[in-house]
Design a protein around this motif. Structure first.
Motif, PDB file in Angstrom:
ATOM      1  N   ARG A  81       0.823  -1.225  -0.035  1.00 32.08           N
ATOM      2  CA  ARG A  81      -0.089   0.157  -0.049  1.00 32.08           C
ATOM      3  C   ARG A  81       0.701   1.206   0.025  1.00 32.08           C
ATOM      4  O   ARG A  81       1.887   1.449   0.903  1.00 32.08           O
ATOM      5  CB  ARG A  81      -1.095  -0.129   1.180  1.00 32.08           C
ATOM      6  CG  ARG A  81      -1.779   1.172   1.344  1.00 32.08           C
ATOM      7  CD  ARG A  81      -2.916   0.944   2.312  1.00 32.08           C
ATOM      8  NE  ARG A  81      -3.926   2.159   2.503  1.00 32.08           N
ATOM      9  CZ  ARG A  81      -3.722   3.135   3.155  1.00 32.08           C
ATOM     10  NH1 ARG A  81      -2.662   3.302   3.670  1.00 32.08           N
ATOM     11  NH2 ARG A  81      -4.487   3.977   3.186  1.00 32.08           N
ATOM     12  N   LEU A  99       3.496  -0.893 -11.177  1.00 30.46           N
ATOM     13  CA  LEU A  99       2.067  -0.725 -11.787  1.00 30.46           C
ATOM     14  C   LEU A  99       1.928  -1.522 -13.167  1.00 30.46           C
ATOM     15  O   LEU A  99       0.941  -1.948 -13.484  1.00 30.46           O
ATOM     16  CB  LEU A  99       1.487   0.418 -11.999  1.00 30.46           C
ATOM     17  CG  LEU A  99       1.540   1.383 -10.596  1.00 30.46           C
ATOM     18  CD1 LEU A  99       0.602   2.720 -10.870  1.00 30.46           C
ATOM     19  CD2 LEU A  99       0.816   0.668  -9.488  1.00 30.46           C
ATOM     20  N   PHE A 105      -3.555  -4.499  -9.199  1.00 34.67           N
ATOM     21  CA  PHE A 105      -3.393  -3.418  -8.599  1.00 34.67           C
ATOM     22  C   PHE A 105      -4.592  -2.800  -8.472  1.00 34.67           C
ATOM     23  O   PHE A 105      -5.387  -2.748  -9.493  1.00 34.67           O
ATOM     24  CB  PHE A 105      -2.207  -2.488  -8.650  1.00 34.67           C
ATOM     25  CG  PHE A 105      -2.420  -1.761 -10.216  1.00 34.67           C
ATOM     26  CD1 PHE A 105      -2.961  -0.475 -10.080  1.00 34.67           C
ATOM     27  CD2 PHE A 105      -1.901  -2.260 -11.368  1.00 34.67           C
ATOM     28  CE1 PHE A 105      -3.052   0.222 -11.246  1.00 34.67           C
ATOM     29  CE2 PHE A 105      -1.975  -1.540 -12.372  1.00 34.67           C
ATOM     30  CZ  PHE A 105      -2.682  -0.363 -12.603  1.00 34.67           C
ATOM     31  N   GLU A 106      -4.766  -1.863  -7.690  1.00 37.26           N
ATOM     32  CA  GLU A 106      -5.779  -0.928  -7.365  1.00 37.26           C
ATOM     33  C   GLU A 106      -5.559   0.629  -7.093  1.00 37.26           C
ATOM     34  O   GLU A 106      -4.508   0.740  -6.401  1.00 37.26           O
ATOM     35  CB  GLU A 106      -7.091  -1.052  -6.686  1.00 37.26           C
ATOM     36  CG  GLU A 106      -8.169  -0.132  -6.625  1.00 37.26           C
ATOM     37  CD  GLU A 106      -9.388  -0.574  -5.570  1.00 37.26           C
ATOM     38  OE1 GLU A 106     -10.340  -0.962  -6.205  1.00 37.26           O
ATOM     39  OE2 GLU A 106      -9.082  -0.375  -4.515  1.00 37.26           O
ATOM     40  N   ALA A 107      -5.619   1.985  -7.989  1.00 36.77           N
ATOM     41  CA  ALA A 107      -5.153   3.114  -7.713  1.00 36.77           C
ATOM     42  C   ALA A 107      -6.324   3.969  -7.607  1.00 36.77           C
ATOM     43  O   ALA A 107      -7.054   3.791  -8.463  1.00 36.77           O
ATOM     44  CB  ALA A 107      -4.357   3.399  -8.807  1.00 36.77           C
ATOM     45  N   GLY A 169     -10.880   5.901  -9.812  1.00 32.93           N
ATOM     46  CA  GLY A 169      -9.756   4.829  -9.784  1.00 32.93           C
ATOM     47  C   GLY A 169      -9.657   3.735 -10.844  1.00 32.93           C
ATOM     48  O   GLY A 169     -10.742   3.882 -11.825  1.00 32.93           O
ATOM     49  N   VAL A 242      -2.559   3.661  -3.973  1.00 35.36           N
ATOM     50  CA  VAL A 242      -2.119   2.300  -4.624  1.00 35.36           C
ATOM     51  C   VAL A 242      -1.980   1.139  -3.698  1.00 35.36           C
ATOM     52  O   VAL A 242      -1.213   1.035  -2.702  1.00 35.36           O
ATOM     53  CB  VAL A 242      -0.794   2.772  -5.578  1.00 35.36           C
ATOM     54  CG1 VAL A 242      -0.768   1.228  -6.369  1.00 35.36           C
ATOM     55  CG2 VAL A 242      -0.900   3.752  -6.424  1.00 35.36           C
TER      56      VAL A 242
END
Length: 245
Positions: A81, A99, A105-107, A169, A242
């Motif tokens: 994180r 990335l 992943f999540e941003a 996001g 992120v």
């Protein structure tokens, strides 16, 4: 024999390297190796090398371009994180979340969009020759993946993001199955899906080594031909979070 263009790991120790000795004032092009003729001089310079290497904190020496050995020191190592803030620019790849390699992943960006509509970069990593980015273009949310400048993939939200506070996001789910495979990018506005698309090819390794990661603008070359740098975000950007999965 290691070739200059080879990126394969070098499987040998520094102790196995053959030292060479040249008399630069007489042999500027280093054509005549004197190591076997002057072993005592070679030994003196080897000892001096190790003294200076220790004094300047360059040990251990790990051979190769993609070298085996202990991990390099990094504040990003083992982290899943990252909270990133506007003004962070050209963050080196080694200390930033990776990335664009083969991972999910999540941003998510916390923003406040002006009444005139949203425009500009939320984050980018890399640039014209490989990378990814999340931005607002003509009021719509866009995620773009640039696969080493050989393939381009973009996902655009179904509708314009209205003015006001939002979380914007992208959730990227990697298919797995090895390096360089595909994945699905889903755009999120306030946690709800607003668009989805496939990234059919990803780089088998991380991208963005030379340009790094930017928050709120793009300081290098553009990830996409959609915009011209710096394409700074025109609203208020509080942070980008992120999460690596």
């Amino acid at each position: 024999v290691e070739r200059p263009w080879s990126v394969a790991p070098v499987r040998m120790s520094i102790d196995d390297v053959r030292w060479q000795l040249y008399h630069i004032s007489d042999d500027y092009s280093e054509a005549v190796d004197l190591a076997s003729q002057q072993p005592a001089k070679l030994r003196d310079l080897q000892d001096l090398f190790w003294i200076e290497a220790a004094r300047n904190h360059v040990l251990p020496i790990i051979l190769g371009k993609v070298a085996p050995g202990p991990p390099k020191p990094s504040p990003a190592l083992g982290r899943t994180r990252f909270v990133l803030y506007p003004g962070m620019a050209r963050v080196p790849y080694g200390v930033a979340p990776g990335l664009s390699g083969g991972r999910s992943f999540e941003a998510v960006a916390d923003v406040d969009i002006p009444k005139s509509g949203g425009s500009g970069i939320l984050f980018t990593q890399g640039g014209r020759f490989g990378g990814c980015g999340l931005y607002l273009l003509n009021g719509k949310l866009v995620y773009h993946y640039n696969m080493m400048d050989s393939a381009q993939y973009g996902v655009t939200s179904d509708a314009v993001v209205p003015p006001g506070p939002h979380t914007l996001g992208v959730d990227f789910k990697y298919d797995g199955g090895g390096f360089g495979k595909a994945g699905t990018a889903t755009l999120l506005v306030d946690g709800k899906p607003v668009g989805s698309g496939r990234v059919e090819r990803t780089a088998p390794f991380g991208q963005g080594y030379s340009e790094g990661l930017d928050i709120g603008l793009d300081t290098g070359t553009p990830v996409s031909e959609d915009y011209q740098v710096p394409f700074a975000f025109n609203g208020t950007l509080a942070r980008v979070t992120v999460t690596l999965k």
